[in-house]
Motif scaffolding. Sequence first.
Motif, short mmCIF file in Angstrom:
data_model
loop_
_atom_site.label_atom_id
_atom_site.label_comp_id
_atom_site.label_asym_id
_atom_site.label_seq_id
_atom_site.Cartn_x
_atom_site.Cartn_y
_atom_site.Cartn_z
N VAL A 1 2.26 1.88 -3.54
CA VAL A 1 1.28 2.51 -4.41
C VAL A 1 1.39 4.04 -4.32
O VAL A 1 1.28 4.74 -5.32
N LYS A 2 1.65 4.55 -3.12
CA LYS A 2 1.82 6.00 -2.96
C LYS A 2 3.19 6.44 -3.46
O LYS A 2 3.31 7.46 -4.14
N MET A 3 4.21 5.67 -3.11
CA MET A 3 5.59 6.02 -3.49
C MET A 3 5.78 6.15 -4.99
O MET A 3 6.57 6.95 -5.47
N GLN A 4 5.05 5.32 -5.74
CA GLN A 4 5.29 5.27 -7.19
C GLN A 4 5.00 6.61 -7.88
O GLN A 4 5.55 6.89 -8.94
N TYR A 5 4.15 7.44 -7.25
CA TYR A 5 3.84 8.74 -7.85
C TYR A 5 4.79 9.84 -7.37
O TYR A 5 4.77 10.93 -7.90
N GLU A 6 5.60 9.53 -6.37
CA GLU A 6 6.48 10.56 -5.80
C GLU A 6 7.94 10.34 -6.11
O GLU A 6 8.75 11.26 -6.02
N TYR B 1 8.54 4.67 4.37
CA TYR B 1 7.56 5.62 3.86
C TYR B 1 6.56 5.95 4.96
O TYR B 1 6.07 5.07 5.64
N GLY B 2 6.27 7.22 5.13
CA GLY B 2 5.33 7.61 6.17
C GLY B 2 6.02 7.72 7.51
O GLY B 2 7.24 7.69 7.59
N SER C 1 0.84 -1.20 0.00
CA SER C 1 0.00 0.00 0.00
C SER C 1 0.88 1.26 0.00
O SER C 1 0.48 2.30 -0.56
N ASN C 2 2.06 1.18 0.60
CA ASN C 2 2.99 2.31 0.55
C ASN C 2 3.64 2.44 -0.83
O ASN C 2 3.87 3.54 -1.31
#
Length: 333
Positions: A29-34, A181-182, A26-27
Amino acid sequence: MSKEIIVSGIRPTGNLHLGNYLGAVSNFVKMQYEHNCYFFIADYHSLTTHPNPADLHNNVKQVLVEYLACGLDPEACTLYIQSDLPQIPELYMMLNMHANLGELERVASFKEKARTQPNNINAGLLTYPVLMAADIIIHKATKVPVGKDQEQHLEMARTFGNRFNRVYQKEIFPEPYAFNYGQELVKIPGLQGGGKMSKSDGDGNVINLIDTPVIIRKKMSRAVTDTGPTEPNTQPSAAVQNLFDIMKLVSTADKLEHYKNLYANCAIRYGDFKKDLAEDMLNFLQPIREKIIDIQRNEMLLRKVAQIGKEKANESANKTIQECRQAIGFKSF
Ligand code: TRP
């Protein structure tokens, strides 16, 4: 924020579970855009245990399918299968020439394997950290989202990269460091009262992303609890705390509060608590499970995704391996 180059590999050992999802994917998924992310399925690493060819392929496919179902986007990140990169074994070979037997023998994961599988202590097992270093530095990664158990391997990736730079007097590889992440590391506990949700403690300890509602209800009904609180406001046992921790991740805050209060007042009924948690879990997982079933059948999509990943990863790996070949003194006539 500047973009990091991030690499993460997963050994294909079958289905992903809720712990994989909440703790890592789930992290991603967020990391891939950043960031500039490379996520790969580590099928070369699997070879240390000699899987049969059909199992190997099915396991690779399953991870690919489930990664996509979880939301990894092959356009945003580079999602690839390790064995689509011949540059990795090439770099692994180069790094092996500067890896010392002594330092490899001292690696904790190797010593552990040598103890648990004394009949299969092969050279691949010994040089596992070299292969992992090649995975990471082939893309010049600066960050690797791994937990504590991989810290020593990561340190070796820094060692091998630095050594290569020093031996050949070229600054090819930056140092990769662990990445979280986070804010904090979320620990996803298992259902059997022990530590983290992990398949090594049996299928009953994990909720797989593909588990059907029937299976989830059954596993939850067997989740370990205790004999119940006998005095108000006491600390729950580790097993019950685990279930509260899971509830925090899949249920509403109100519901968690409700059951914590019941516990504090010695009025909790574990049967109801676990049933309620099972329903929230299966609702949480339902969209992912539906996607898995969809994608599993979509051979064309899988072929396309693997191809895109292969092309993007090869482009990055080719650049690095050319630099290495030049540094070493390989030259065409
Ligand atoms: N060794 C990792 C594990 O067991 C998997 C892995 C292989 C990996 N290569 C990697 C992880 C590179 C991060 C980066 O989980």
